[in-house]
Write an enzyme that holds these catalytic residues in place. Structure first.
Site, short mmCIF file in Angstrom:
data_model
loop_
_atom_site.label_atom_id
_atom_site.label_comp_id
_atom_site.label_asym_id
_atom_site.label_seq_id
_atom_site.Cartn_x
_atom_site.Cartn_y
_atom_site.Cartn_z
N PHE A 157 0.87 -1.19 0.00
CA PHE A 157 0.00 0.00 0.00
C PHE A 157 0.89 1.22 0.00
CE2 PHE A 157 -2.32 3.53 1.77
CZ PHE A 157 -3.47 3.50 1.01
N ASP A 242 9.53 2.96 1.58
CA ASP A 242 8.37 3.79 1.90
C ASP A 242 8.20 3.76 3.42
OD1 ASP A 242 5.88 4.85 2.42
OD2 ASP A 242 4.88 3.85 0.75
N LYS A 271 3.01 11.77 6.43
CA LYS A 271 2.17 11.63 7.63
C LYS A 271 2.74 12.38 8.82
CE LYS A 271 -0.21 7.46 6.13
NZ LYS A 271 -1.42 8.15 5.68
#
Length: 416
Positions: A157, A242, A271
């Site tokens: 994801f 990531d 984030k």
């Protein structure tokens, strides 16, 4: 603060909910239905706690998918944001601001790299890294035009843009959104040999999550990332980690890849880099990688804006002190032990590192969504994924008492 002293679990969803239902109805009528949220309407928050529109309080064990690592309205971060709001918020990149140089310098130092490409969202950071890897392949490795390929892992994801869902194997993310972007090869997660078999002379990068979050907080075998790092070095392929969810203190280190002593060629960050205040993301790499970009080849009006840079710098400085990583290690060990103690009592497996855990719920308990709703009724917010898995990712400022209380709520829900 004692959780049980400030929350009455008996209130649950049976309490007065007129304001909650009114706000949910407004969202359902006018906002696109691209989410299926829990029936909780937040009105304020502080630290690890959220208060809804009727005054009920909830322990937040999701932390906006790790965007709120430092707690809601962290006073150190909000002070920086307030001060910046009074001076300068946006210039675009048409000229310089007095905050961008400090941000890029200190973030590069934190990551041990030379350069930073500031963007806004995590998906933008991944898209940018993909472009950089392809440009590096063309300019440095000498891959022929339109022949570059990038290896990714099953269960990944990395966002939901068209290019990113092009290499997703989640049918919900892909259905109806084709045609898809070519140039990606998917191999099983955790299998370095499969990556070796997939590499050819046109491979420019391997893109991986050090720990797969959306897939259920999957931690790879201990030899996986080191083997991939060695392979990428030997084959002249960029390793892209990531760290948008796994990084910035969540697992007890600044970057999750540090658990295995691995340094990638490119980090994608997001984030928590915005401190739960503004969207901030970045691609971080050395000059021989990010230096392939030239003016006009990539950009963002808001990327690196003064407000984002000021908040991002404050986040970097907090991480440089090491205290949040230490909190994640200490409290994370407590969380992992507490959750593992429920295996056999409605829990079938627990995975994770630091303050990040995937908890597989016995289907007999009603599934992840049902359990998450029952927990919300008791004042505990977690989110389900892949049907029977709950993710726990509280802010790093969560206390020992709050963790014990959260584990107890899960135990009581499963026992009932």
């Amino acid at each position: 603060m004692e959780p049980t002293a400030t929350l009455d679990p008996a209130l649950g969803y049976a309490a007065e909910r007129a304001a909650t239902e009114r706000e949910i109805a407004r969202v359902d009528e006018h906002a696109a239905h691209n989410y299926a949220p829990l029936p909780v309407v937040a009105a304020s928050a502080e630290g690890a706690w959220i208060t809804d529109v009727e005054g009920r309080r909830y322990l937040d064990c999701l932390a906006a998918y790790s965007a709120v690592n430092f707690g809601h309205r962290n006073p150190e971060l909000t002070a920086v944001a307030h001060a910046q709001l009074d001076t300068l918020t946006l210039t675009s990149r048409a000229f310089h601001s007095d905050k961008l140089g400090t941000f890029t310098t200190e973030l590069a130092a934190l990551a041990g790299k030379d350069m930073v490409l500031p963007m806004n969202t995590g998906a933008e950071a991944v898209e940018s890294a993909l472009k950089v890897a392809r440009k590096w392949g063309a300019d440095v490795k000498g891959v022929a035009a339109d022949r570059a390929n990038i290896i990714v892992a099953s269960g990944n994801f990395h966002g939901r843009t068209i290019t990113i869902v092009s290499f997703s194997d989640d049918p919900q993310a892909r259905g109806g959104f084709g045609p898809f972007t070519p140039g990606f090869r998917t191999v099983p997660y955790g299998d370095a040999r499969a990556i070796a078999d997939a590499i050819d002379e046109h491979t420019v990068a391997v893109l991986l999550e050090p720990i797969q979050g959306e897939a259920g907080v999957l931690v790879p075998p201990a030899d996986y990332l080191p083997a991939v790092r060695d392979l990428c070095t030997r084959e002249n392929v960029l390793l892209v980690c990531d760290e948008i969810q796994s990084g910035l203190g969540r697992t007890g280190y600044t970057f999750a890849s540090q658990h295995w002593g691995v340094v990638p060629d490119i980090y994608t960050l997001g984030k928590a880099l915005g401190g739960g205040i503004v969207p901030v993301s970045a691609v971080v790499a050395d000059r021989d990688v990010l230096g392939v970009l030239h003016p006009g080849e990539h950009g963002s009006t808001f990327g690196g804006n003064p407000l984002a840079a000021a908040v991002g710098t404050a986040v970097v400085r907090m991480l440089a002190r090491g205290e949040y990583q230490a909190m994640a290690r200490e409290r994370g060990a407590q969380l992992q032990a507490g959750l593992r103690g429920l295996i056999g009592s409605g829990v079938t497996a627990v995975r994770g590192l630091g303050l990040w855990a995937g908890v597989d719920i016995d289907p007999a308990a009603g599934g992840g969504k049902a359990v998450s709703k029952r927990l919300a009724a008791r004042g505990l917010l977690v989110k389900d994924t892949h049907g029977d898995t709950l993710r726990f990712a509280p802010p790093l400022v969560v206390t020992a008492d709050e963790i014990d209380w959260a584990v107890a709520q899960l135990a009581e829900v499963l026992a009932s």
